[in-house]
Structures are given as C-alpha cells and as structure tokens.
Enzyme design. Structure first.
Site, PDB file in Angstrom:
ATOM      1  N   GLY A   8       0.646  -0.949   0.004  1.00  0.00           N
ATOM      2  CA  GLY A   8       0.279  -0.503  -0.006  1.00  0.00           C
ATOM      3  C   GLY A   8       0.507   1.306   0.175  1.00  0.00           C
ATOM      4  N   GLY A  10       1.256   3.535  -1.992  1.00  0.00           N
ATOM      5  CA  GLY A  10       1.080   4.811  -2.286  1.00  0.00           C
ATOM      6  C   GLY A  10       0.078   5.419  -1.585  1.00  0.00           C
ATOM      7  CG  MET A  13      -0.820   5.402   7.693  1.00  0.00           C
ATOM      8  SD  MET A  13       0.184   6.361   8.837  1.00  0.00           S
ATOM      9  CE  MET A  13       1.577   5.134   9.591  1.00  0.00           C
ATOM     10  CD  GLU A  33      -1.363   1.970  -3.656  1.00  0.00           C
ATOM     11  OE1 GLU A  33      -2.567   1.335  -3.812  1.00  0.00           O
ATOM     12  OE2 GLU A  33      -1.264   2.342  -2.911  1.00  0.00           O
ATOM     13  CB  THR A  99      -7.660   0.127  12.053  1.00  0.00           C
ATOM     14  OG1 THR A  99      -8.265   0.768  11.413  1.00  0.00           O
ATOM     15  CG2 THR A  99      -6.313   0.521  12.833  1.00  0.00           C
ATOM     16  CG  ASN A 123      -2.037   4.844  17.900  1.00  0.00           C
ATOM     17  OD1 ASN A 123       0.109   5.521  17.448  1.00  0.00           O
ATOM     18  ND2 ASN A 123      -3.144   6.121  17.146  1.00  0.00           N
ATOM     19  CG  HIS A 155      -9.246   9.535  12.733  1.00  0.00           C
ATOM     20  ND1 HIS A 155      -9.755   8.669  14.290  1.00  0.00           N
ATOM     21  CD2 HIS A 155      -7.878   9.267  12.958  1.00  0.00           C
ATOM     22  CE1 HIS A 155      -8.693   8.236  14.501  1.00  0.00           C
ATOM     23  NE2 HIS A 155      -7.858   7.677  13.724  1.00  0.00           N
ATOM     24  CG  HIS A 156      -8.640  11.517   7.515  1.00  0.00           C
ATOM     25  ND1 HIS A 156      -8.687  11.008   6.729  1.00  0.00           N
ATOM     26  CD2 HIS A 156      -7.099  10.751   8.013  1.00  0.00           C
ATOM     27  CE1 HIS A 156      -8.196   9.695   6.826  1.00  0.00           C
ATOM     28  NE2 HIS A 156      -6.655   9.682   7.160  1.00  0.00           N
ATOM     29  CE  LYS A 159     -10.051   5.922  12.171  1.00  0.00           C
ATOM     30  NZ  LYS A 159      -9.187   5.055  10.948  1.00  0.00           N
TER      31      LYS A 159
END
Ligand code: NAD
Length: 267
Positions: A8, A10, A13, A33, A99, A123, A155-156, A159
């Site tokens: 992942g 790209g 994170m 990806e 998660t 986390n 969170h943003h 998510k």
C-alpha cells in the site's frame, strides 16, 4: 542493513513509511498497490518527491516478500489476510497497522503469527501506547460505581472504519483495568431515545472531518469532576516512525504475535 517492503505504498501511510524507512537508514525493497492502480510502475523515490530509488510500485505482494526482510502493511482489511498468509509461507516478519479487521480477518493474522514474527498495533505512536497503559491504570482506580468512561475520537474525512482501531484498543484497556470484557459493556452507537446510561458501560463517540490525523480522549466522568486523558496526533510521521521502529525490531525474530508494548518494552 534491513530491507523493508511497503504494502500500500501509495497511500497516506505508505508514502510516510517510505520517508520513515529512508530516514531510519533502511533499504526500501519495493512497494505494492492494488491491481490496476495508476501508480504501478512509479519509482518509490519519485512517489515521495525524492531522487529515484530504483524500485517501482508493483501489484505483486509475493515478489515483495521474497526481496524483503520485513514487510509493512497499512492497506485495507480485505487485503491483510493474504499478506499474513505470505508472511507465514515465507517466515518473513510482518508489521500490520491496518485497522477495522473482522474477526475472520483477525484470525488469519493470529494464524500467521504461528509461523512468522508479526507486530500488530492499532496505533504505532509512542504517545498512544503510553495513553493505553495510563487508561488501564486509571480505569482500575476509578471504579464503575461512580465513574463513567467515554471514549471520543476524531479523524480526517477519508477514514472508513469507526470507531477507530485505537479507540477500540483504548476501550479494551479500560475494560481490562476493570476486569470486564469490552464486548459485554460497550455502547458503540447512540441514537434516538436510548434511555439513561447503563452503569459500568464504556461509550464511544466518533467525529469525522477535515484533515485531522487522529485525536483520542478517554473521559472519566463522575458527579462533580472529570478526568480526561487526551492524545493528539498532528503528523502521520509518528505512526510511520513507530512502524519502521517495529519493523527493524521484528526482522529475524522468532514467530509470534507482538504489539508495541513488546517493541517499546513497556512491560
Ligand atoms: P489510504 O487509503 O491512504 O492508503 C491505503 C493504500 O493501500 C491505498 O493506496 C490503497 O490503494 C492500498 N491498497 C489497498 N488494497 C491493497 C492491496 N491489496 N495491495 C496493495 N495496496 C493496497 O489509507 P491510510 O490513511 O494510509 O490508512 C491505511 C490503514 O492504516 C487504515 O486501515 C488506517 O486505519 C490504518 N492506520 C493505522 C495507523 C496505526 O498506527 N496503526 C495509523 C494510521 C492509519
């Protein structure tokens, strides 16, 4: 020098992990990806605005495990079990930050840990791992007769899982402090005429918006006073640095399921 593969690579994170790996002096073995992703074929250095590293994004996780000492997974729940199976098959270390895993998906991770070292954490920041330890201690002291526990997270807007894996992990710590099972006492959603709060329950509230990296509060509320333990992340680098630290710790270790308390030796 440890070689790190990034599944992942790209993603938000994934890119942060490339930078953290390079900053830690590791060799980036490559990254994957989703099949069909536009980024396939892009150099990983270019991906993060740096000089080319000579390795490109592919969709071949098996090939990535073959050339890595340790592989880091911050992808999606549906992808995590197949990555865990590759770790089990190759014996290579795996760090999982993804998660929102279902019970079946989590069972695949646990099974893989019988054959490879696996570090899994909801986390990877030092601060949140300290918050977890404090939450368990405070929950053991402030009993359910007088003290209600509520966990609030923000969170943003991108998510996709809720409550966050960290919020649930904090809930498990609070429940452990009171020697109860979180599943038996958690109120994950409240809507409409819910009736009064049930004594001993642990409530969750989820906020989503903007570019918030991650904020968690564990609130202990009694008549006349309140204790709040809060962690605010303002830079995803805290997670990627923690995950790279875990990767360097895990490479070559004996099979088992480890968490950040093991990596940080928090006891
Ligand atoms: P993101 O959507 O920006 O990135 C995920 C990337 O994985 C995407 O680029 C996606 O295309 C890629 N991907 C999906 N399936 C794949 C597959 N089969 N193979 C290869 N790549 C695949 O999301 P994000 O914000 O980077 O978060 C990723 C995960 O990490 C989420 O589950 C998030 O909750 C979790 N997370 C955990 C921590 C922690 O400390 N444990 C911190 C932040 C985020």
């Amino acid at each position: 020098m440890t070689t790190i593969g990034i599944l992942g690579c790209g993603g938000r994170m994934g890119r942060s992990l490339i930078n953290a790996g390079l900053a830690a002096g590791a060799t980036i073995a490559g990254g994957t990806e989703r099949p069909g992703a536009e980024l396939i074929g892009t150099d990983l250095g270019t991906l993060v605005g740096k000089a080319p590293l000579g390795v490109v994004v592919t969709d071949d996780a098996a090939a990535l495990f073959a050339v890595s000492d340790v592989v880091i997974d911050f992808t999606a729940p549906v992808a995590a079990p197949s990555h865990a199976t590759l770790a089990a098959r190759t014996g290579k270390a795996l760090v999982i930050g993804t998660t929102g895993l279902s019970a079946d998906q989590q069972a695949a991770i646990v099974a893989a840990a019988g054959h490879a070292p696996v570090v899994q954490a909801a986390n990877f920041s030092l601060g949140v791992n300290l918050l977890s330890a404090l939450t368990r201690k405070v929950a053991a002291i402030l009993g359910p007769e007088e003290w209600d526990i509520e966990i609030v997270e923000m969170h943003h807007r991108h998510k996709v899982d809720a409550p966050s894996g960290t919020a649930l992990a904090l809930g498990r710590e609070a429940a452990a402090g009171r020697a109860v099972d979180l599943e038996a006492v958690s109120d994950r959603v409240r809507d409409g005429h819910t009736g009064a709060r049930t004594k001993g329950h642990i409530g969750f509230a989820t906020l989503r918006g903007g570019d918030v990296v991650g904020e968690h509060s564990v609130i202990f509320a009694a008549d006349g006073e309140r204790v709040e333990l809060t962690h605010k992340a303002s830079d995803r680098g805290i997670f990627s640095r923690g995950a790279v630290h875990a990767a360097l710790w895990a490479a070559g270790r004996k099979p088992g399921l480890y968490d950040m308390a093991d990596v940080l030796d928090l006891g």
